[in-house]
Design an enzyme around this catalytic site. Sequence first.
Site, PDB file in Angstrom:
ATOM      1  N   LYS A  20       0.864  -1.041  -0.047  1.00 38.17           N
ATOM      2  CA  LYS A  20      -0.160  -0.011  -0.130  1.00 38.17           C
ATOM      3  C   LYS A  20       0.842   1.292   0.153  1.00 38.17           C
ATOM      4  CE  LYS A  20      -2.882   2.425   3.456  1.00 38.17           C
ATOM      5  NZ  LYS A  20      -4.129   2.609   2.729  1.00 38.17           N
ATOM      6  N   GLU A 471     -19.239  12.980  14.776  1.00 35.65           N
ATOM      7  CA  GLU A 471     -18.318  11.711  14.853  1.00 35.65           C
ATOM      8  C   GLU A 471     -16.780  11.821  14.680  1.00 35.65           C
ATOM      9  OE1 GLU A 471     -19.854   8.583  11.963  1.00 35.65           O
ATOM     10  OE2 GLU A 471     -21.907   9.386  12.304  1.00 35.65           O
ATOM     11  N   ARG A 502      -6.597   0.420  -0.295  1.00 35.87           N
ATOM     12  CA  ARG A 502      -7.384   0.591   0.830  1.00 35.87           C
ATOM     13  C   ARG A 502      -7.621  -0.782   1.571  1.00 35.87           C
ATOM     14  NH1 ARG A 502     -10.229   4.203   3.802  1.00 35.87           N
ATOM     15  NH2 ARG A 502     -11.859   2.963   5.130  1.00 35.87           N
ATOM     16  N   CYS A 503      -7.112  -0.662   2.865  1.00 35.97           N
ATOM     17  CA  CYS A 503      -7.252  -1.807   3.625  1.00 35.97           C
ATOM     18  C   CYS A 503      -7.950  -1.713   4.873  1.00 35.97           C
ATOM     19  CB  CYS A 503      -5.668  -2.041   4.284  1.00 35.97           C
ATOM     20  SG  CYS A 503      -4.505  -2.622   2.682  1.00 35.97           S
ATOM     21  N   GLU A 592     -25.540  -5.817   1.262  1.00 32.68           N
ATOM     22  CA  GLU A 592     -24.353  -6.436   0.798  1.00 32.68           C
ATOM     23  C   GLU A 592     -24.090  -7.838   1.345  1.00 32.68           C
ATOM     24  OE1 GLU A 592     -20.888  -3.591   1.407  1.00 32.68           O
ATOM     25  OE2 GLU A 592     -20.282  -5.078   2.951  1.00 32.68           O
ATOM     26  N   HIS A 628     -29.717   4.580   7.904  1.00 32.29           N
ATOM     27  CA  HIS A 628     -29.122   4.937   6.617  1.00 32.29           C
ATOM     28  C   HIS A 628     -28.285   3.598   5.732  1.00 32.29           C
ATOM     29  CE1 HIS A 628     -26.224   6.977   3.984  1.00 32.29           C
ATOM     30  NE2 HIS A 628     -25.187   6.199   4.346  1.00 32.29           N
ATOM     31  N   CYS A 630     -26.160   2.657   1.993  1.00 34.22           N
ATOM     32  CA  CYS A 630     -25.247   3.458   0.976  1.00 34.22           C
ATOM     33  C   CYS A 630     -24.659   2.255   0.009  1.00 34.22           C
ATOM     34  CB  CYS A 630     -24.396   4.458   1.365  1.00 34.22           C
ATOM     35  SG  CYS A 630     -23.365   3.993   2.648  1.00 34.22           S
ATOM     36  N   HIS A 681     -18.693  11.599  -2.961  1.00 36.62           N
ATOM     37  CA  HIS A 681     -17.395  10.858  -3.205  1.00 36.62           C
ATOM     38  C   HIS A 681     -16.467  11.897  -4.280  1.00 36.62           C
ATOM     39  CE1 HIS A 681     -18.586   7.204  -1.650  1.00 36.62           C
ATOM     40  NE2 HIS A 681     -17.437   7.087  -1.423  1.00 36.62           N
TER      41      HIS A 681
HETATM   42  N1  GLN Z   1     -22.750   7.624  10.070  1.00 31.39           N
HETATM   43  C1  GLN Z   1     -21.748   7.180   9.131  1.00 31.39           C
HETATM   44  C2  GLN Z   1     -21.041   8.343   8.527  1.00 31.39           C
HETATM   45  O1  GLN Z   1     -21.651   9.521   8.335  1.00 31.39           O
HETATM   46  C3  GLN Z   1     -22.396   6.447   8.084  1.00 31.39           C
HETATM   47  C4  GLN Z   1     -20.954   5.919   7.224  1.00 31.39           C
HETATM   48  C5  GLN Z   1     -21.659   4.963   5.906  1.00 31.39           C
HETATM   49  O2  GLN Z   1     -22.769   4.860   5.650  1.00 31.39           O
HETATM   50  N2  GLN Z   1     -20.703   4.161   5.669  1.00 31.39           N
HETATM   51  O3  GLN Z   1     -19.917   8.416   8.144  1.00 31.39           O
HETATM   52 ZN    ZN Z   2     -23.454   5.750   3.920  1.00 33.18          ZN
END
Ligand code: GLN
Ligand code: ZN
Length: 746
Positions: A20, A471, A502-503, A592, A628, A630, A681
């Site tokens: 890496k 966070e 990425r690890c 997933e 949430h 994604c 992103h």
């Molecule tokens: N609450 C997390 C953040 O906002 C959610 C991250 C994710 O969905 N992978 O980073």
């Molecule tokens: Zn997310």
Amino acid sequence: MKWTRTAIGYPYIGDNREWKRCLEAFWKGDVTEDVFLQQLKDIRLGRLKRQMDLGLDYLSIGDFTMYDRMLDTAVMFGMIPSRYAAESRESDLSVYYAMARGAKGAVACEMTKWFNTNYHYIVPEYEGQKLSVTKNILLQWFKEARDELGIVTKPTMIGPYTFIKLAKGFENREAFAAEIIPLYRQVMAELSEEGAVWIQLEEPALVLTLSEEEVAFVKSVYAQLIVEKPACHIMLQTYFEGLSAYDELVNLPVEGIGLDFVSGYQQNIASLKQFGFPAEKVLAIGIIDGRNIWRANLAEKAELLNSILDQSKAGDVWVQPSSSLQHVPISTALEQKMSDDIKRLLAFADEKITEINQLVLSFNDIGLPLGGNGRTTQKASSERAVTPDDFKRPAPFPVRQEIQARKLNLPVFPTTTIGSFPQSKEVKETRKAWRNKEITDETYAAFIERETERWIRIQEDLGLDVLVHGEFERTDMVEYFGEKLAGFALSEKAWVVSYGSRCVKPPIIHGDVSWLEPMTLKETAAAQVMTEKPVKGMLTGPVTILNWSFVRDDISREEVAYQLGLALRREIECLEQAGIAIIQVDEPALREGLPLRKADWEKYLRWAIRSFRLATSGVQNETQIHTHMCYCDFHDFVKPIEALDVDVISIETSRSHGEFIHSLQKTPYEKGIGLGVYDIHSPRIPSEEEMLEIMQDSLEVLEPRQFWVNPDCGLKTRKEEETVASLRHMVHAAKQLRSYMKMRQF
Ligand code: GLN
Ligand code: ZN
């Protein structure tokens, strides 16, 4: 009968993630191409030597990569989309990395999950161009191993069926196959001329459910591949499940078949029993789990091996791990801080090779007696017995919706974010200093609190409706909870590759999971004190914690999921009691985690959803539960989402917006939902207009009263300026939408 100890593949990231570091230094321009290539060569040869020392007879090459093996295959065949033409004029490596990571004016190729693992590969794109073997990289690595180490290795590559199955951009699959297969033939012929004896073609796609038409296509691919017998043998390698359509595919014109007797154990054993194994072929027996990190019970494995030999009557056999070892860390010897009690339960890549070695030696009468796996299985002890009511909110959604609306008093189209705010250099450095004990706990906590306060003010200033604490105290959304719950162990160096360079270092769930003390209360409550607006509590859900950890295998995953659910339920109770009115439980890995085969989906979804509900159903009606999700394809996933019974979901749709809207048309959804209005992103700042357009699209299928406005995902990887500018546009767009609504009403 001849026994060969081998491995499908071995990790390439290096004991200290040297690989890496080399890649990233090269990308930054810190080292020249020559130096870079020499460094990679050292890593390649080092890992071959290591595997020899551990006792393997036959080593693979081609399980190494400079980014991703699907990408290697595409590039080897000249499958380079035209948008990288500018890079093509520079160097081969700049094209290669432009495809992986994007370049000026050319977005990167799509990346997606490798079967049911947490690894992500680059999706090959075909544009109808003429293909040819641009560079036989396997040949180079084959010669290198022979010249430097004096060994004949086994080249391995992604097989043609799997490659075709995962590639995109062609209209006619047969025509595409006819382009690709001669190139496979050429690569194999060159290797065989150079002295390769076996070539391993990895065909994990053969474990998926195959229709009759699909089976016919597989046969035609191999018939075209092997027009005349090449001088070297082909090992058709499958993994991750049992071989589908065994009775037909086992007779493909290859000299060896590799089967997974761990994940695909039941099916492959049943197939052997029913159909036997062709006497002239070599059977490669994947017997040590290549995906988990637990020591094998070798006495049991020896018995299993015996019964496989009995059933198959195979002539020569290879004994190997069930899949490539790239999915597990390298060696437990690198763990210096881990307690011996836990370490003795573990087998990483090197220890798994040692297990293969011990197993084979025991069959040759020169081995030591085989032992168990070091584990005294304990019956799982849940904290308490659960009842059916524990999975149900007190009132159904419509009732809760009204109570919550009265309590929270939010505007229509409420705006919020997903949880994390930028982890600036300062945040990362301060955390590092704290971990290295250079600053005290108090200094660190005070810093986190200041950063939280700064962002609370920014959010108020932007006019967001539901705030988050940001966070800042978390590195990783799973590791953070792993550090605080009972039943987890954290490693120092147990990294596995997730995508590209990425690890990730998944926590290890080795015992019963339980809640010990509040994990998120301090930060959340502190943030709530700073503002009049509601602050959302932020937790990672049970299924995501499970799917992104290494999980004990002496009890079912389902049981572990319930333990996690109960532990999180305690945390949610604490937040609620402290007056937090909205609590978000993230489940980005729920979708997933679906098993490879559709037939197994229902069972997984049942317990996955139940564990989520166990975590979230203990609250009052007035407490609003969010989730949430994604970076998955959510089309046809509305029903499972519905079953979670959350009050609000925020969901990423940048990749498949249209399709998800279509799913919502087919399966109406009545609860609160925020379809991400911009992709986090990219550093690009989306305009108000484009977000407004996305929102208006969504309103075709959603009622205004259920509609939330938020970005696609957390913002921790973005810069502060980008984040603030994008969110300002987002809040404006929501305000505009509100005024349109008013105009329409009056
Ligand atoms: N609450 C997390 C953040 O906002 C959610 C991250 C994710 O969905 N992978 O980073
Ligand atoms: Zn997310």
